[in-house]
Design a protein around this motif. Structure first.
Motif, PDB file in Angstrom:
ATOM      1  N   MET A  25      40.061  46.842  42.207  1.00 58.31           N
ATOM      2  CA  MET A  25      39.814  47.779  41.851  1.00 58.31           C
ATOM      3  C   MET A  25      38.354  47.859  41.667  1.00 58.31           C
ATOM      4  SD  MET A  25      43.286  49.222  39.981  1.00 58.31           S
ATOM      5  CE  MET A  25      41.977  50.607  38.984  1.00 58.31           C
ATOM      6  N   ALA A  26      37.605  47.217  40.904  1.00 60.49           N
ATOM      7  CA  ALA A  26      36.409  46.926  40.191  1.00 60.49           C
ATOM      8  C   ALA A  26      35.266  46.808  41.334  1.00 60.49           C
ATOM      9  CB  ALA A  26      36.147  45.096  40.189  1.00 60.49           C
TER      10      ALA A  26
ATOM     11  N   MET B 121      34.195  49.473  36.092  1.00 65.04           N
ATOM     12  CA  MET B 121      34.891  49.467  35.033  1.00 65.04           C
ATOM     13  C   MET B 121      34.549  48.480  34.525  1.00 65.04           C
ATOM     14  SD  MET B 121      38.172  48.007  37.875  1.00 65.04           S
ATOM     15  CE  MET B 121      39.051  48.309  36.721  1.00 65.04           C
ATOM     16  N   SER B 122      35.296  47.280  33.076  1.00 65.16           N
ATOM     17  CA  SER B 122      34.771  46.461  32.252  1.00 65.16           C
ATOM     18  C   SER B 122      36.141  46.183  32.049  1.00 65.16           C
ATOM     19  CB  SER B 122      33.910  46.687  30.773  1.00 65.16           C
ATOM     20  OG  SER B 122      34.468  47.582  30.312  1.00 65.16           O
ATOM     21  N   ASP B 123      36.250  44.510  31.780  1.00 64.57           N
ATOM     22  CA  ASP B 123      37.221  43.888  31.699  1.00 64.57           C
ATOM     23  C   ASP B 123      37.339  43.915  29.688  1.00 64.57           C
ATOM     24  OD1 ASP B 123      39.182  42.276  30.944  1.00 64.57           O
ATOM     25  OD2 ASP B 123      39.025  40.972  32.292  1.00 64.57           O
TER      26      ASP B 123
END
Length: 185
Positions: A1-2, A7-9
């Motif tokens: 998905m990244a 996005m960030s974890d």
């Protein structure tokens, strides 16, 4: 998905919509202790004496009660809070459903039943659902069902209850008013 979305974890999930998630080596636990404590404070029951049972034995309440009326807004607010607490507390589902019947015109005897339920929550504020980690080979689907015999004395309907487990973890629970009046067992 990244690869497709920016996005960030944020690491392992610990809190989501009022539900606390604790991930251990042997189990995953879902609970709402902070939410339950806030509900107790909002209801004025934060310093109540805990009790070990949800309701009085053989409690029968009616919509035709002649007891003194109570604040309907507070009653409905607390019932709404208890409804949200049921997401991780299937043990309170039946009692919460029962006191929900009286939201239209709550009376002092109905409020006493809600307060008893809140005292139970106070004594078990840290309870939740535990999902033990398994290899999957020992998982077994277990279903319990029950019904009270005409528990609703106003309409003479029974309430069916179903609790579904995978292994030792509850995964689904349901309370449903039966639409048929039962005259015998």
């Amino acid at each position: 998905m990244a690869a497709h979305f920016r996005m960030s974890d944020l690491g392992a999930l610990t809190y989501y919509l009022g539900i606390e998630v604790r991930q251990g080596k042997e189990e995953l636990t879902l609970g709402q202790s902070a939410y339950a404590s806030k509900l107790l404070e909002r209801s004025g029951m934060a310093k109540c004496k805990p009790c070990v049972t949800l309701m009085e034995e053989r409690l029968k309440l009616t919509k035709a009660s002649t007891a003194v009326k109570v604040d309907a807004t507070l009653y409905r607010s607390i019932i709404g809070g208890l409804r949200y607490l049921v997401h991780t507390r299937p043990d309170i589902a039946f009692a919460m459903g029962y006191v929900s019947l009286f939201m239209e015109d709550p009376r002092e005897d109905h409020w006493a039943a809600v307060k008893r339920l809140l005292c139970y929550v106070k004594g078990a504020v840290d309870q939740g659902i535990i999902f033990p980690k398994t290899d999957g080979s020992r998982l077994q689907l277990i279903v319990f069902s029950d019904a009270d015999m005409t528990g609703d004395i106003d309409k003479r309907w029974s309430t069916s209850r179903v609790l579904i487990f995978i292994g030792s973890a509850p995964i689904s629970w349901l309370l449903l008013k039966q639409k048929v009046v039962v005259l015998s067992t």
